[in-house]
Write a protein that holds these residues in place. Structure first.
Motif, PDB file in Angstrom:
ATOM      1  N   ILE A 141     -42.490  70.157  18.223  1.00  0.00           N
ATOM      2  CA  ILE A 141     -42.497  68.712  18.459  1.00  0.00           C
ATOM      3  C   ILE A 141     -43.510  68.041  17.533  1.00  0.00           C
ATOM      4  N   GLU A 142     -44.705  68.611  17.482  1.00  0.00           N
ATOM      5  CA  GLU A 142     -45.759  68.057  16.624  1.00  0.00           C
ATOM      6  C   GLU A 142     -45.332  68.023  15.157  1.00  0.00           C
ATOM      7  N   LEU A 143     -44.824  69.157  14.651  1.00  0.00           N
ATOM      8  CA  LEU A 143     -44.454  69.225  13.232  1.00  0.00           C
ATOM      9  C   LEU A 143     -43.216  68.394  12.917  1.00  0.00           C
ATOM     10  N   SER A 144     -42.295  68.280  13.860  1.00  0.00           N
ATOM     11  CA  SER A 144     -41.106  67.459  13.581  1.00  0.00           C
ATOM     12  C   SER A 144     -41.488  66.000  13.405  1.00  0.00           C
ATOM     13  N   GLN A 145     -42.494  65.549  14.144  1.00  0.00           N
ATOM     14  CA  GLN A 145     -42.963  64.161  13.993  1.00  0.00           C
ATOM     15  C   GLN A 145     -43.697  63.976  12.673  1.00  0.00           C
ATOM     16  N   ARG A 146     -44.529  64.944  12.337  1.00  0.00           N
ATOM     17  CA  ARG A 146     -45.371  64.809  11.140  1.00  0.00           C
ATOM     18  C   ARG A 146     -44.598  65.049   9.850  1.00  0.00           C
ATOM     19  N   LEU A 147     -43.711  66.048   9.845  1.00  0.00           N
ATOM     20  CA  LEU A 147     -43.032  66.452   8.606  1.00  0.00           C
ATOM     21  C   LEU A 147     -41.668  65.790   8.414  1.00  0.00           C
ATOM     22  N   ASP A 148     -41.085  65.276   9.494  1.00  0.00           N
ATOM     23  CA  ASP A 148     -39.780  64.606   9.450  1.00  0.00           C
ATOM     24  C   ASP A 148     -38.717  65.421   8.704  1.00  0.00           C
ATOM     25  N   PRO A 149     -38.472  66.670   9.131  1.00  0.00           N
ATOM     26  CA  PRO A 149     -37.457  67.481   8.456  1.00  0.00           C
ATOM     27  C   PRO A 149     -36.049  66.944   8.720  1.00  0.00           C
ATOM     28  N   VAL A 150     -35.142  67.231   7.814  1.00  0.00           N
ATOM     29  CA  VAL A 150     -33.747  66.847   8.008  1.00  0.00           C
ATOM     30  C   VAL A 150     -33.138  67.706   9.118  1.00  0.00           C
ATOM     31  N   VAL A 151     -33.470  69.002   9.122  1.00  0.00           N
ATOM     32  CA  VAL A 151     -32.925  69.943  10.104  1.00  0.00           C
ATOM     33  C   VAL A 151     -34.071  70.739  10.725  1.00  0.00           C
ATOM     34  N   ILE A 152     -33.984  70.953  12.024  1.00  0.00           N
ATOM     35  CA  ILE A 152     -34.917  71.817  12.739  1.00  0.00           C
ATOM     36  C   ILE A 152     -34.119  73.019  13.213  1.00  0.00           C
TER      37      ILE A 152
ATOM     38  N   LEU B  21     -33.744  81.540   3.138  1.00  0.00           N
ATOM     39  CA  LEU B  21     -33.393  80.142   2.909  1.00  0.00           C
ATOM     40  C   LEU B  21     -34.185  79.540   1.756  1.00  0.00           C
ATOM     41  N   GLY B  22     -35.424  79.943   1.622  1.00  0.00           N
ATOM     42  CA  GLY B  22     -36.265  79.408   0.559  1.00  0.00           C
ATOM     43  C   GLY B  22     -35.824  79.811  -0.833  1.00  0.00           C
ATOM     44  N   SER B  23     -35.000  80.853  -0.914  1.00  0.00           N
ATOM     45  CA  SER B  23     -34.514  81.280  -2.224  1.00  0.00           C
ATOM     46  C   SER B  23     -33.368  80.397  -2.728  1.00  0.00           C
ATOM     47  N   ASP B  24     -32.869  79.524  -1.880  1.00  0.00           N
ATOM     48  CA  ASP B  24     -31.793  78.599  -2.244  1.00  0.00           C
ATOM     49  C   ASP B  24     -32.429  77.261  -2.626  1.00  0.00           C
ATOM     50  N   GLN B  25     -32.264  76.835  -3.847  1.00  0.00           N
ATOM     51  CA  GLN B  25     -32.897  75.590  -4.307  1.00  0.00           C
ATOM     52  C   GLN B  25     -32.382  74.351  -3.583  1.00  0.00           C
ATOM     53  N   ARG B  26     -31.291  74.482  -2.837  1.00  0.00           N
ATOM     54  CA  ARG B  26     -30.759  73.353  -2.080  1.00  0.00           C
ATOM     55  C   ARG B  26     -31.439  73.193  -0.727  1.00  0.00           C
ATOM     56  N   ILE B  27     -32.347  74.142  -0.390  1.00  0.00           N
ATOM     57  CA  ILE B  27     -33.035  74.139   0.900  1.00  0.00           C
ATOM     58  C   ILE B  27     -34.539  74.205   0.654  1.00  0.00           C
ATOM     59  N   CYS B  28     -35.302  73.390   1.376  1.00  0.00           N
ATOM     60  CA  CYS B  28     -36.764  73.391   1.260  1.00  0.00           C
ATOM     61  C   CYS B  28     -37.370  73.569   2.653  1.00  0.00           C
ATOM     62  N   ILE B  29     -38.051  74.685   2.870  1.00  0.00           N
ATOM     63  CA  ILE B  29     -38.734  74.924   4.138  1.00  0.00           C
ATOM     64  C   ILE B  29     -40.033  74.115   4.123  1.00  0.00           C
ATOM     65  N   VAL B  30     -40.137  73.141   5.028  1.00  0.00           N
ATOM     66  CA  VAL B  30     -41.316  72.267   5.035  1.00  0.00           C
ATOM     67  C   VAL B  30     -42.367  72.682   6.054  1.00  0.00           C
ATOM     68  N   GLY B  31     -41.997  73.577   6.971  1.00  0.00           N
ATOM     69  CA  GLY B  31     -42.964  74.013   7.971  1.00  0.00           C
ATOM     70  C   GLY B  31     -42.395  75.068   8.889  1.00  0.00           C
ATOM     71  N   GLU B  32     -43.311  75.688   9.647  1.00  0.00           N
ATOM     72  CA  GLU B  32     -42.947  76.716  10.609  1.00  0.00           C
ATOM     73  C   GLU B  32     -43.728  76.474  11.895  1.00  0.00           C
ATOM     74  N   ALA B  33     -43.065  76.708  13.021  1.00  0.00           N
ATOM     75  CA  ALA B  33     -43.705  76.573  14.328  1.00  0.00           C
ATOM     76  C   ALA B  33     -43.396  77.797  15.170  1.00  0.00           C
ATOM     77  N   GLU B  34     -44.378  78.187  15.990  1.00  0.00           N
ATOM     78  CA  GLU B  34     -44.240  79.387  16.812  1.00  0.00           C
ATOM     79  C   GLU B  34     -43.905  79.093  18.270  1.00  0.00           C
ATOM     80  N   ASN B  35     -43.845  77.809  18.639  1.00  0.00           N
ATOM     81  CA  ASN B  35     -43.481  77.447  20.011  1.00  0.00           C
ATOM     82  C   ASN B  35     -42.975  76.000  20.026  1.00  0.00           C
ATOM     83  N   GLY B  36     -42.455  75.606  21.172  1.00  0.00           N
ATOM     84  CA  GLY B  36     -41.869  74.277  21.281  1.00  0.00           C
ATOM     85  C   GLY B  36     -42.849  73.140  21.107  1.00  0.00           C
ATOM     86  N   HIS B  37     -44.071  73.305  21.603  1.00  0.00           N
ATOM     87  CA  HIS B  37     -45.072  72.238  21.439  1.00  0.00           C
ATOM     88  C   HIS B  37     -45.366  71.981  19.960  1.00  0.00           C
ATOM     89  N   ARG B  38     -45.545  73.061  19.230  1.00  0.00           N
ATOM     90  CA  ARG B  38     -45.827  72.940  17.789  1.00  0.00           C
ATOM     91  C   ARG B  38     -44.612  72.355  17.060  1.00  0.00           C
TER      92      ARG B  38
END
Length: 131
Positions: A45-56, A26-43
């Protein structure tokens, strides 16, 4: 959201190889920007609040907190969030819970290589797929 700006994505999967592979594809497509990665549901939730991604982009089965429970928590806090479920488990109960719980889409990992980037770009254009 500006149609010319990249779709910001948070990748959520307990398998680091899956996250790395999706990030590379996905990162090779300039129309998509990976803003973060999480390894479990708790993380997630935390990153979705902090990073405010368009899509999870969320897996279902993960340690500590599963993806469907994390999705429900995220959507309770941000009802307009877009969570796309990406999993190896196509059980109808998972599909029903995901879609009735507010998921923007549900895809099996086996179909992902050709469809995830297309789905993200379709979302940016205002078309959300639930297949």
């Amino acid at each position: 959201m500006n149609i010319d700006s990249p779709v910001t994505v948070l990748l959520v999967d307990d398998d680091s190889l899956i996250r790395a592979g999706l990030g590379a594809i996905l990162g090779s497509d300039q129309r998509i920007c990976i803003v973060g990665e999480a390894e479990n549901g708790h993380r997630a939730i935390e990153l979705s609040q902090r990073l405010d991604p368009v899509v999870i982009l969320m897996d279902i089965r993960m340690p500590q907190l599963d993806g469907l429970s994390a999705m429900e928590s995220i959507l309770d806090q941000k009802p307009d969030a877009k969570v796309m479920i990406l999993t190896t488990f196509g059980d109808e109960s998972y599909i029903d819970r995901a879609l009735s719980g507010g998921a923007a889409g549900f895809m099996l990992k086996i179909n992902a290589r050709n469809r995830v980037d297309a789905a993200l770009i379709a979302y940016r254009a205002g078309i959300v797929s639930q297949t």
